[in-house]
Design an enzyme around this catalytic site. Structure first.
Site, mmCIF file in Angstrom:
data_model
loop_
_atom_site.group_PDB
_atom_site.id
_atom_site.type_symbol
_atom_site.label_atom_id
_atom_site.label_comp_id
_atom_site.label_asym_id
_atom_site.label_seq_id
_atom_site.Cartn_x
_atom_site.Cartn_y
_atom_site.Cartn_z
ATOM 1 N N ARG A 52 0.863 -1.190 0.000
ATOM 2 C CA ARG A 52 0.000 0.000 0.000
ATOM 3 C C ARG A 52 0.895 1.233 0.000
ATOM 4 O O ARG A 52 2.060 1.151 0.403
ATOM 5 C CB ARG A 52 -0.850 0.025 1.284
ATOM 6 N N ARG A 145 -9.979 3.923 5.512
ATOM 7 C CA ARG A 145 -8.550 3.672 5.287
ATOM 8 C C ARG A 145 -8.225 3.744 3.802
ATOM 9 O O ARG A 145 -7.099 3.997 3.403
ATOM 10 C CB ARG A 145 -8.150 2.313 5.887
ATOM 11 N N ARG A 156 -12.875 -9.218 3.523
ATOM 12 C CA ARG A 156 -12.355 -8.894 4.858
ATOM 13 C C ARG A 156 -13.488 -8.815 5.882
ATOM 14 O O ARG A 156 -13.328 -9.251 7.025
ATOM 15 C CB ARG A 156 -11.547 -7.590 4.814
HETATM 16 N N1 LIG Z 1 -9.383 3.700 17.958
HETATM 17 C C1 LIG Z 1 -9.512 4.107 16.693
HETATM 18 N N2 LIG Z 1 -10.413 5.045 16.386
HETATM 19 C C2 LIG Z 1 -10.575 5.463 15.099
HETATM 20 N N3 LIG Z 1 -9.862 4.992 14.050
HETATM 21 C C3 LIG Z 1 -8.949 4.036 14.314
HETATM 22 C C4 LIG Z 1 -8.716 3.549 15.630
HETATM 23 N N4 LIG Z 1 -7.757 2.601 15.581
HETATM 24 C C5 LIG Z 1 -7.381 2.511 14.281
HETATM 25 N N5 LIG Z 1 -8.092 3.372 13.528
HETATM 26 C C6 LIG Z 1 -8.016 3.544 12.053
HETATM 27 O O1 LIG Z 1 -8.682 2.405 11.503
HETATM 28 C C7 LIG Z 1 -8.020 1.973 10.316
HETATM 29 C C8 LIG Z 1 -7.631 0.499 10.489
HETATM 30 O O2 LIG Z 1 -6.582 0.411 11.441
HETATM 31 P P1 LIG Z 1 -5.338 -0.534 11.201
HETATM 32 O O3 LIG Z 1 -4.828 -0.398 9.818
HETATM 33 O O4 LIG Z 1 -4.402 -0.306 12.322
HETATM 34 O O5 LIG Z 1 -6.065 -1.949 11.362
HETATM 35 P P2 LIG Z 1 -5.460 -3.424 11.305
HETATM 36 O O6 LIG Z 1 -6.165 -4.214 12.326
HETATM 37 O O7 LIG Z 1 -3.982 -3.374 11.399
HETATM 38 O O8 LIG Z 1 -5.910 -3.879 9.866
HETATM 39 P P3 LIG Z 1 -5.252 -5.014 8.898
HETATM 40 O O9 LIG Z 1 -5.411 -6.312 9.611
HETATM 41 O O10 LIG Z 1 -6.069 -4.905 7.645
HETATM 42 O O11 LIG Z 1 -3.810 -4.667 8.667
HETATM 43 C C9 LIG Z 1 -6.823 2.888 10.111
HETATM 44 O O12 LIG Z 1 -7.156 3.872 9.154
HETATM 45 C C10 LIG Z 1 -6.600 3.528 11.491
HETATM 46 O O13 LIG Z 1 -6.054 4.823 11.408
HETATM 47 N N1 LIG Z 2 -1.520 -15.999 9.223
HETATM 48 C C1 LIG Z 2 -0.923 -14.825 8.969
HETATM 49 N N2 LIG Z 2 -1.644 -13.702 8.870
HETATM 50 C C2 LIG Z 2 -0.993 -12.554 8.638
HETATM 51 C C3 LIG Z 2 0.397 -12.488 8.503
HETATM 52 N N3 LIG Z 2 0.758 -11.197 8.264
HETATM 53 C C4 LIG Z 2 -0.386 -10.484 8.298
HETATM 54 N N4 LIG Z 2 -1.435 -11.297 8.517
HETATM 55 C C5 LIG Z 2 -2.846 -10.934 8.636
HETATM 56 O O1 LIG Z 2 -3.381 -10.716 7.361
HETATM 57 C C6 LIG Z 2 -4.503 -9.858 7.470
HETATM 58 C C7 LIG Z 2 -4.464 -8.808 6.389
HETATM 59 O O2 LIG Z 2 -3.339 -7.984 6.529
HETATM 60 P P1 LIG Z 2 -3.182 -6.695 5.579
HETATM 61 O O3 LIG Z 2 -1.833 -6.124 5.943
HETATM 62 O O4 LIG Z 2 -3.275 -7.149 4.170
HETATM 63 O O5 LIG Z 2 -4.314 -5.782 5.941
HETATM 64 C C8 LIG Z 2 -4.460 -9.256 8.881
HETATM 65 O O6 LIG Z 2 -5.455 -9.907 9.646
HETATM 66 C C9 LIG Z 2 -3.098 -9.641 9.378
HETATM 67 O O7 LIG Z 2 -3.094 -9.854 10.779
HETATM 68 C C10 LIG Z 2 1.139 -13.701 8.617
HETATM 69 O O8 LIG Z 2 2.364 -13.748 8.514
HETATM 70 N N5 LIG Z 2 0.437 -14.828 8.853
#
Ligand SMILES: Nc1ncnc2c1ncn2[C@@H]1O[C@H](COP(=O)(O)OP(=O)(O)OP(=O)(O)O)[C@@H](O)[C@H]1O
Ligand SMILES: Nc1nc2c(ncn2[C@@H]2O[C@H](COP(=O)(O)O)[C@@H](O)[C@H]2O)c(=O)[nH]1
Length: 207
Positions: A52, A145, A156
């Site tokens: 991204r 996002r 998702r």
């Molecule tokens: N407490 C919150 N309140 C509002 N927005 C939030 C909060 N926490 C995270 N966000 C926003 O929500 C979006 C999703 O957060 P983030 O990318 O950290 O999720 P993630 O669980 O890591 O997702 P993925 O598994 O897809 O990587 C982001 O744009 C982030 O800035």
């Molecule tokens: N089983 C695994 N899941 C993983 C790993 N690295 C990330 N993730 C999970 O994938 C989704 C989507 O991630 P995104 O970055 O495309 O938004 C998210 O739930 C991650 O926790 C891995 O090594 N193994």
């Protein structure tokens, strides 16, 4: 068969973070690692999805082709791997070893399939689930996002429903944090990890 990779890995107990896509795992982890960079290290996963905007190869993920990743999986280079939303993701043995070699708490950000597979290994991490306050808020966060196509968003959100049901299974997670207000969720996360943080800090000051 149990994966015994971690037996050879010394160091503090790893922490697995899981929870629906969009729940806020990366947001919380980035804050945690920034505030405690001498305590935590991120296990950089491999993925076949495209980077991204703002993501960096080798820092956020190792971005690879499906062919290369499948060959590495077949070669036994991964602790766990899963198909998520049309792409392969996986934790390599090397990713975890790189963090543990620095005597840091290794953080894994993985989906629910990964959690189940890690439970079959000897890694013995702490399991933390990051949950959204509701499905409506999750969908809004994912849409805002601006990283997903409609198709990816649909996949998702479907996975999120399954994930939220499975995470209710007793014993699946050691700690569940609802990420409603970000600062409150972060405070709860630090509280849950306080003992492990202090252990690592103590070993660093005494060595
Ligand atoms: N407490 C919150 N309140 C509002 N927005 C939030 C909060 N926490 C995270 N966000 C926003 O929500 C979006 C999703 O957060 P983030 O990318 O950290 O999720 P993630 O669980 O890591 O997702 P993925 O598994 O897809 O990587 C982001 O744009 C982030 O800035
Ligand atoms: N089983 C695994 N899941 C993983 C790993 N690295 C990330 N993730 C999970 O994938 C989704 C989507 O991630 P995104 O970055 O495309 O938004 C998210 O739930 C991650 O926790 C891995 O090594 N193994």
């Amino acid at each position: 068969m149990r994966d015994s990779t971690s037996k050879a890995m010394a160091g503090p107990r790893p922490v697995v973070f899981s929870g629906p896509s969009g729940a806020g795992k990366s947001t919380l982890l980035k804050k945690l690692i920034k505030e405690h960079e001498n305590v935590f290290g991120f296990s950089v996963s491999h993925t076949t999805r495209n980077p991204r905007p703002g993501e960096e190869n080798g820092r956020d993920y190792h971005y690879v082709t499906r062919e290369a990743m499948q060959a590495a999986i077949n070669n036994g280079e991964f602790i766990e791997n899963a198909e998520f939303s049309g792409n392969l993701y996986g934790t390599s043995k090397a990713a975890v070893q790189a963090v543990q070699a620095k005597n840091l708490i290794c953080i894994l950000d993985i989906d629910m399939q990964g959690v189940k597979n890690i439970k079959k290994t000897d890694l013995n991490p702490m399991y933390i689930s990051i949950q959204p306050p509701s499905m409506e808020i999750l969908e809004k966060r994912l849409r805002d996002r601006n990283t997903e196509s409609e198709e990816s968003l649909r996949k998702r959100l479907h996975a999120a429903n399954v994930d939220m049901e499975l995470s209710k299974e007793p014993g699946m997670f050691d700690v569940v944090i609802v990420n409603d207000n970000l600062e409150d969720a972060y405070k709860n996360l630090k509280q849950a990890l306080l003992e492990e943080i202090n252990k690592v800090k103590k070993t660093k000051t005494s060595s």
